[in-house]
Design an enzyme around this catalytic site. Structure first.
Site, short mmCIF file in Angstrom:
data_model
loop_
_atom_site.label_atom_id
_atom_site.label_comp_id
_atom_site.label_asym_id
_atom_site.label_seq_id
_atom_site.Cartn_x
_atom_site.Cartn_y
_atom_site.Cartn_z
N LYS A 122 1.10 4.21 -2.90
CA LYS A 122 0.73 5.62 -2.72
C LYS A 122 1.89 6.56 -3.09
O LYS A 122 1.68 7.65 -3.59
CB LYS A 122 0.24 5.86 -1.30
CG LYS A 122 -1.10 5.14 -1.00
CD LYS A 122 -2.20 5.58 -1.97
CE LYS A 122 -3.54 4.94 -1.68
NZ LYS A 122 -4.64 5.43 -2.52
N TYR A 139 0.84 -1.20 0.00
CA TYR A 139 0.00 0.00 0.00
C TYR A 139 0.88 1.26 0.00
O TYR A 139 0.66 2.18 -0.80
CB TYR A 139 -0.90 -0.02 1.23
CG TYR A 139 -1.82 1.17 1.35
CD1 TYR A 139 -3.04 1.20 0.68
CD2 TYR A 139 -1.50 2.27 2.15
CE1 TYR A 139 -3.90 2.29 0.80
CE2 TYR A 139 -2.34 3.36 2.27
CZ TYR A 139 -3.54 3.36 1.59
OH TYR A 139 -4.38 4.45 1.70
N THR A 155 -12.97 5.26 8.05
CA THR A 155 -13.83 4.62 7.03
C THR A 155 -13.72 3.11 7.23
O THR A 155 -12.94 2.64 8.07
CB THR A 155 -13.34 4.94 5.61
OG1 THR A 155 -12.04 4.39 5.46
CG2 THR A 155 -13.30 6.43 5.32
N1 LIG Z 1 -9.18 5.49 5.30
C1 LIG Z 1 -7.98 6.02 5.44
O1 LIG Z 1 -7.46 6.15 6.57
C2 LIG Z 1 -7.22 6.51 4.25
C3 LIG Z 1 -6.06 7.26 4.46
C4 LIG Z 1 -5.35 7.72 3.36
C5 LIG Z 1 -5.79 7.46 2.08
N2 LIG Z 1 -6.92 6.76 1.89
C6 LIG Z 1 -7.34 6.51 0.51
O2 LIG Z 1 -8.63 7.01 0.31
C7 LIG Z 1 -9.28 6.27 -0.73
C8 LIG Z 1 -10.66 5.83 -0.26
O3 LIG Z 1 -10.48 4.96 0.84
P1 LIG Z 1 -11.62 4.68 1.93
O4 LIG Z 1 -11.00 4.83 3.26
O5 LIG Z 1 -12.86 5.41 1.59
O6 LIG Z 1 -11.80 3.10 1.70
P2 LIG Z 1 -13.07 2.24 1.31
O7 LIG Z 1 -12.58 0.84 1.28
O8 LIG Z 1 -14.22 2.58 2.18
O9 LIG Z 1 -13.40 2.76 -0.17
C9 LIG Z 1 -12.64 2.40 -1.28
C10 LIG Z 1 -13.60 2.17 -2.42
O10 LIG Z 1 -12.84 1.80 -3.58
C11 LIG Z 1 -13.59 0.79 -4.26
N3 LIG Z 1 -12.73 -0.03 -5.12
C12 LIG Z 1 -11.78 -0.89 -4.72
N4 LIG Z 1 -11.25 -1.50 -5.81
C13 LIG Z 1 -11.88 -1.02 -6.89
C14 LIG Z 1 -11.79 -1.28 -8.27
N5 LIG Z 1 -10.93 -2.19 -8.78
N6 LIG Z 1 -12.59 -0.59 -9.12
C15 LIG Z 1 -13.48 0.32 -8.65
N7 LIG Z 1 -13.62 0.60 -7.32
C16 LIG Z 1 -12.84 -0.07 -6.47
C17 LIG Z 1 -14.19 -0.03 -3.13
O11 LIG Z 1 -15.27 -0.84 -3.57
C18 LIG Z 1 -14.60 1.04 -2.14
O12 LIG Z 1 -15.91 1.48 -2.37
C19 LIG Z 1 -8.34 5.11 -1.06
O13 LIG Z 1 -7.57 5.43 -2.21
C20 LIG Z 1 -7.44 5.04 0.16
O14 LIG Z 1 -6.19 4.46 -0.12
C21 LIG Z 1 -7.67 6.28 2.94
#
Ligand SMILES: NC(=O)c1ccc[n+]([C@@H]2O[C@H](COP(=O)([O-])OP(=O)(O)OC[C@H]3O[C@@H](n4cnc5c(N)ncnc54)[C@H](O)[C@@H]3O)[C@@H](O)[C@H]2O)c1
Length: 293
Positions: A200, A196, A231
């Site tokens: 990123k 991961y 989330t």
């Molecule tokens: N939650 C955190 O702490 C955090 C921190 C930094 C960055 N992020 C980033 O934020 C973004 C959203 O994360 P989140 O926390 O909402 O997670 P989440 O798992 O709730 O949402 C991610 C979404 O991406 C979708 N997804 C996954 N693979 C896919 C694919 N092949 N095609 C289409 N959709 C797909 C999933 O179905 C899900 O709805 C991600 O890129 C994550 O890396 C999250």
């Protein structure tokens, strides 16, 4: 290649003659407006993505949520539909895997055609879809490592590629926001998430490369790098280890982890005309984590 013209669909403060308007001196509201624009959000079925969809609507834009989930989260999507109806805006949902290039291209072309027909042309994307996995590096199976890179890196690449293609073909000077993470710059204490973190960092570098290539068309590309957000993704990590919560809170300068709402204004800022001189940059929004030792 001729230099890109100034974005023109912005309203003017009364004091500025029309011939002198630029995105930077437009009225305050226009700087943060997405009105008459359609934005696609991958990962828009739940979590951060669906929250950012509400931010787009609140900024006056139409929004298309795209996700591999068969259906979006019921409660959040119903709220989106209500906001859209009350504001005379449009929201729709597409089921699509961003790593399936043939299907993704077709879906993006359909979205762009529909957007053009509604008078709110395709103007930008938030590449928010992503996956996470915690395994010690010495045990990390190559197939899992590749799966993380496929969604987080290749999927983000395809999102930006087709968004830019549509904008270049239609002459739209839009904006692409790619959701990276503070984990692209630091290795999180307590987390064994090498794939991961690698993905990123790749997204942050991809941003600079795309910005370099597409600036000539007036297309801007930036990353938004969140810290910890409550989330389903983060809850999944917290469930693996009862000590993680305390470790994360030790670096929380504001004494809390992030909420999806914390990223609405930063995302709208990066999409909207007010950030018209910003490209190839990373906006880190992490409650101070990366500034904490
Ligand atoms: N939650 C955190 O702490 C955090 C921190 C930094 C960055 N992020 C980033 O934020 C973004 C959203 O994360 P989140 O926390 O909402 O997670 P989440 O798992 O709730 O949402 C991610 C979404 O991406 C979708 N997804 C996954 N693979 C896919 C694919 N092949 N095609 C289409 N959709 C797909 C999933 O179905 C899900 O709805 C991600 O890129 C994550 O890396 C999250």
């Amino acid at each position: 290649m001729a230099p890109a013209a100034i974005v023109s669909d912005i309203s003017l403060p009364a004091s500025i003659p029309e011939s002198k308007v630029t995105p930077a001196n437009a009225s305050h509201a226009a700087k943060f407006s997405l009105s008459n624009k359609t934005i696609v959000i991958t990962g828009g079925g739940r979590g951060l993505g669906i929250t950012l969809a509400s931010a787009v609507l609140e900024a006056g834009g139409n929004v298309v949520c795209l996700d591999v989930l068969p259906e979006p989260s019921k409660k959040e999507y119903a709220a989106l539909q209500q906001t859209a109806t009350e504001s005379g805006l449009l929201v729709s949902y597409r089921n699509c895997d961003i790593t399936d290039e043939i299907r993704f291209e077709e879906v993006m072309k359909n979205i762009a055609a529909e957007a053009a027909s509604t008078g709110a042309p395709f103007y930008g994307a938030i590449a928010c879809a992503g996956i996470q996995q915690k395994i010690p590096a010495v045990d990390y199976p190559a197939a899992d490592f590749e799966r993380i890179l496929k969604v987080n890196v290749t999927g983000t690449f395809l999102t930006a590629k087709y968004a830019a293609k549509i904008m270049i073909e239609s002459g739209v000077q839009g904006s692409i926001v790619m959701i990276a993470s503070m984990s692209g710059q630091i290795a999180n204490r307590g987390l064994t998430c090498s794939a991961y973190n690698t993905s990123k960092a790749a997204v942050q570098q991809m941003c600079r490369s795309f910005a370099q290539e597409w600036g000539q068309y007036g297309i801007r590309v930036n990353t938004l790098s969140p810290g910890y957000i409550r989330t389903a993704m983060l809850d999944g990590l917290l469930a693996t280890d009862s000590t993680l919560s305390d470790i994360f809170m030790a670096g929380a300068m504001l004494n809390r982890l992030g909420a999806p709402d914390d990223f609405k204004a930063p995302a709208v800022f990066l999409l909207a005309p007010g950030s018209s001189f910003m490209t190839g940059a990373d906006l880190r929004v992490d409650g101070g984590h990366c500034a904490s030792a």
